[in-house]
Write a protein that holds these residues in place. Sequence first.
Motif, mmCIF file in Angstrom:
data_model
loop_
_atom_site.group_PDB
_atom_site.id
_atom_site.type_symbol
_atom_site.label_atom_id
_atom_site.label_comp_id
_atom_site.label_asym_id
_atom_site.label_seq_id
_atom_site.Cartn_x
_atom_site.Cartn_y
_atom_site.Cartn_z
ATOM 1 N N VAL A 36 50.556 48.438 30.708
ATOM 2 C CA VAL A 36 49.461 47.641 30.144
ATOM 3 C C VAL A 36 49.142 46.451 31.043
ATOM 4 O O VAL A 36 47.968 46.137 31.291
ATOM 5 C CB VAL A 36 49.819 47.143 28.723
ATOM 6 N N LEU A 37 50.175 45.773 31.543
ATOM 7 C CA LEU A 37 49.955 44.597 32.398
ATOM 8 C C LEU A 37 49.222 44.961 33.683
ATOM 9 O O LEU A 37 48.314 44.241 34.123
ATOM 10 C CB LEU A 37 51.294 43.932 32.733
ATOM 11 N N HIS A 38 49.597 46.069 34.296
ATOM 12 C CA HIS A 38 48.940 46.470 35.537
ATOM 13 C C HIS A 38 47.486 46.877 35.290
ATOM 14 O O HIS A 38 46.593 46.539 36.099
ATOM 15 C CB HIS A 38 49.713 47.615 36.206
ATOM 16 N N GLU A 39 47.238 47.584 34.191
ATOM 17 C CA GLU A 39 45.866 47.958 33.863
ATOM 18 C C GLU A 39 45.033 46.719 33.551
ATOM 19 O O GLU A 39 43.859 46.622 33.944
ATOM 20 C CB GLU A 39 45.846 48.917 32.668
ATOM 21 N N TRP A 40 45.627 45.786 32.823
ATOM 22 C CA TRP A 40 44.940 44.529 32.500
ATOM 23 C C TRP A 40 44.621 43.742 33.753
ATOM 24 O O TRP A 40 43.506 43.216 33.909
ATOM 25 C CB TRP A 40 45.819 43.696 31.562
ATOM 26 N N ASN A 41 45.567 43.662 34.673
ATOM 27 C CA ASN A 41 45.377 42.874 35.890
ATOM 28 C C ASN A 41 44.200 43.389 36.717
ATOM 29 O O ASN A 41 43.517 42.612 37.393
ATOM 30 C CB ASN A 41 46.664 42.894 36.722
ATOM 31 N N LYS A 42 43.950 44.682 36.643
ATOM 32 C CA LYS A 42 42.824 45.255 37.388
ATOM 33 C C LYS A 42 41.482 44.781 36.838
ATOM 34 O O LYS A 42 40.480 44.762 37.554
ATOM 35 C CB LYS A 42 42.876 46.791 37.324
ATOM 36 N N ARG A 43 41.465 44.409 35.559
ATOM 37 C CA ARG A 43 40.217 43.986 34.920
ATOM 38 C C ARG A 43 39.914 42.506 35.142
ATOM 39 O O ARG A 43 38.817 42.039 34.826
ATOM 40 C CB ARG A 43 40.274 44.265 33.417
ATOM 41 N N ASN A 44 40.889 41.760 35.630
ATOM 42 C CA ASN A 44 40.675 40.333 35.867
ATOM 43 C C ASN A 44 39.721 40.111 37.036
ATOM 44 O O ASN A 44 39.707 40.890 37.990
ATOM 45 C CB ASN A 44 42.008 39.633 36.153
ATOM 46 N N ALA A 45 38.933 39.045 36.928
ATOM 47 C CA ALA A 45 37.973 38.738 37.991
ATOM 48 C C ALA A 45 38.686 38.579 39.328
ATOM 49 O O ALA A 45 38.224 39.057 40.366
ATOM 50 C CB ALA A 45 37.210 37.467 37.634
ATOM 51 N N GLU A 46 39.828 37.908 39.286
ATOM 52 C CA GLU A 46 40.691 37.772 40.469
ATOM 53 C C GLU A 46 42.108 38.131 40.040
ATOM 54 O O GLU A 46 42.798 37.318 39.430
ATOM 55 C CB GLU A 46 40.648 36.344 41.018
ATOM 56 N N PRO A 47 42.552 39.347 40.315
ATOM 57 C CA PRO A 47 43.867 39.803 39.842
ATOM 58 C C PRO A 47 45.011 38.908 40.299
ATOM 59 O O PRO A 47 44.953 38.298 41.373
ATOM 60 C CB PRO A 47 43.990 41.207 40.456
ATOM 61 N N LEU A 48 46.038 38.831 39.470
ATOM 62 C CA LEU A 48 47.250 38.121 39.856
ATOM 63 C C LEU A 48 47.976 38.908 40.933
ATOM 64 O O LEU A 48 47.793 40.114 41.072
ATOM 65 C CB LEU A 48 48.175 37.968 38.646
ATOM 66 N N ARG A 49 48.806 38.223 41.689
ATOM 67 C CA ARG A 49 49.597 38.905 42.709
ATOM 68 C C ARG A 49 50.574 39.866 42.039
ATOM 69 O O ARG A 49 51.161 39.561 41.000
ATOM 70 C CB ARG A 49 50.362 37.893 43.552
ATOM 71 N N GLU A 50 50.750 40.997 42.649
ATOM 72 C CA GLU A 50 51.641 42.023 42.102
ATOM 73 C C GLU A 50 53.057 41.489 41.924
ATOM 74 O O GLU A 50 53.765 41.888 40.993
ATOM 75 C CB GLU A 50 51.659 43.244 43.020
ATOM 76 N N VAL A 51 53.478 40.578 42.805
ATOM 77 C CA VAL A 51 54.838 40.052 42.723
ATOM 78 C C VAL A 51 55.050 39.308 41.402
ATOM 79 O O VAL A 51 56.153 39.315 40.853
ATOM 80 C CB VAL A 51 55.142 39.127 43.930
ATOM 81 N N LEU A 52 54.002 38.675 40.872
ATOM 82 C CA LEU A 52 54.118 37.988 39.592
ATOM 83 C C LEU A 52 54.276 38.979 38.443
ATOM 84 O O LEU A 52 55.101 38.786 37.552
ATOM 85 C CB LEU A 52 52.883 37.111 39.356
ATOM 86 N N ILE A 53 53.467 40.029 38.481
ATOM 87 C CA ILE A 53 53.554 41.058 37.438
ATOM 88 C C ILE A 53 54.919 41.729 37.465
ATOM 89 O O ILE A 53 55.581 41.880 36.433
ATOM 90 C CB ILE A 53 52.456 42.128 37.629
ATOM 91 N N GLU A 54 55.346 42.134 38.647
ATOM 92 C CA GLU A 54 56.635 42.816 38.784
ATOM 93 C C GLU A 54 57.786 41.911 38.358
ATOM 94 O O GLU A 54 58.731 42.356 37.703
ATOM 95 C CB GLU A 54 56.833 43.266 40.237
#
Length: 204
Positions: free
Chosen positions: A80-98
């Motif tokens: 869910v977090l990765h799919e959500w991050n794709k919808r953000n105007a400026e996605p968060l860095r993957e390192v933060l999500i991971e």
Amino acid sequence: EANRLIIAAFDHTMKIEEEQKKQKKYDEFEEFQEAAPQEYFPPCMQEILSGLDDGKKRSMFVLTNFLSCVGYTGEGIDEVLHEWNKRNAEPLREVLIEGQVRYHKSRSKTANPILPPNCSNMMYYREMGICKPDGICSRIKNPVHYVRRKTWIAQQGEKGKKGKQEKESKEKKVKKEKIPKKESIVEIKTKINATIFWMSSDPL
């Protein structure tokens, strides 16, 4: 830079955990046995999931805690977090999500899920501009309670529908039992012949 961001994220999560420990007994909840459908999510979570311009880091912490409280596993939260991050105007860095997902997985092995901030917490939903209450929101104090209430309403609707079907089925059965059985032409002729025979053989 990445390590500094991860440390900051963890520090922020610890502050949230301390806040949740102070919450009233009202905020205690029963664990969901399976992941709640997203259509049961409150408006604020729907707003987050649709993608944001600002407040993405806070939203990541809120989403993680929220999802963990409504039946999502570590893998489900990750997805869910990765799919959500794709919808953000400026996605968060993957390192933060991971980093957030790893922390959640390690913590969930030894501790119970933590509720997301309450609706009254001004640092989150209202300040982020995602608090758009509906008819249910006025009756709850936390986004997780919204899902519980929505689930309860759905279950009551199913019970009512099932009860109506059972009632209609019983009424049909009773009606069917009251309808006299129609005799066939053969049965009618047999009765007529029997009556004629009886009358002709009557000594009177």
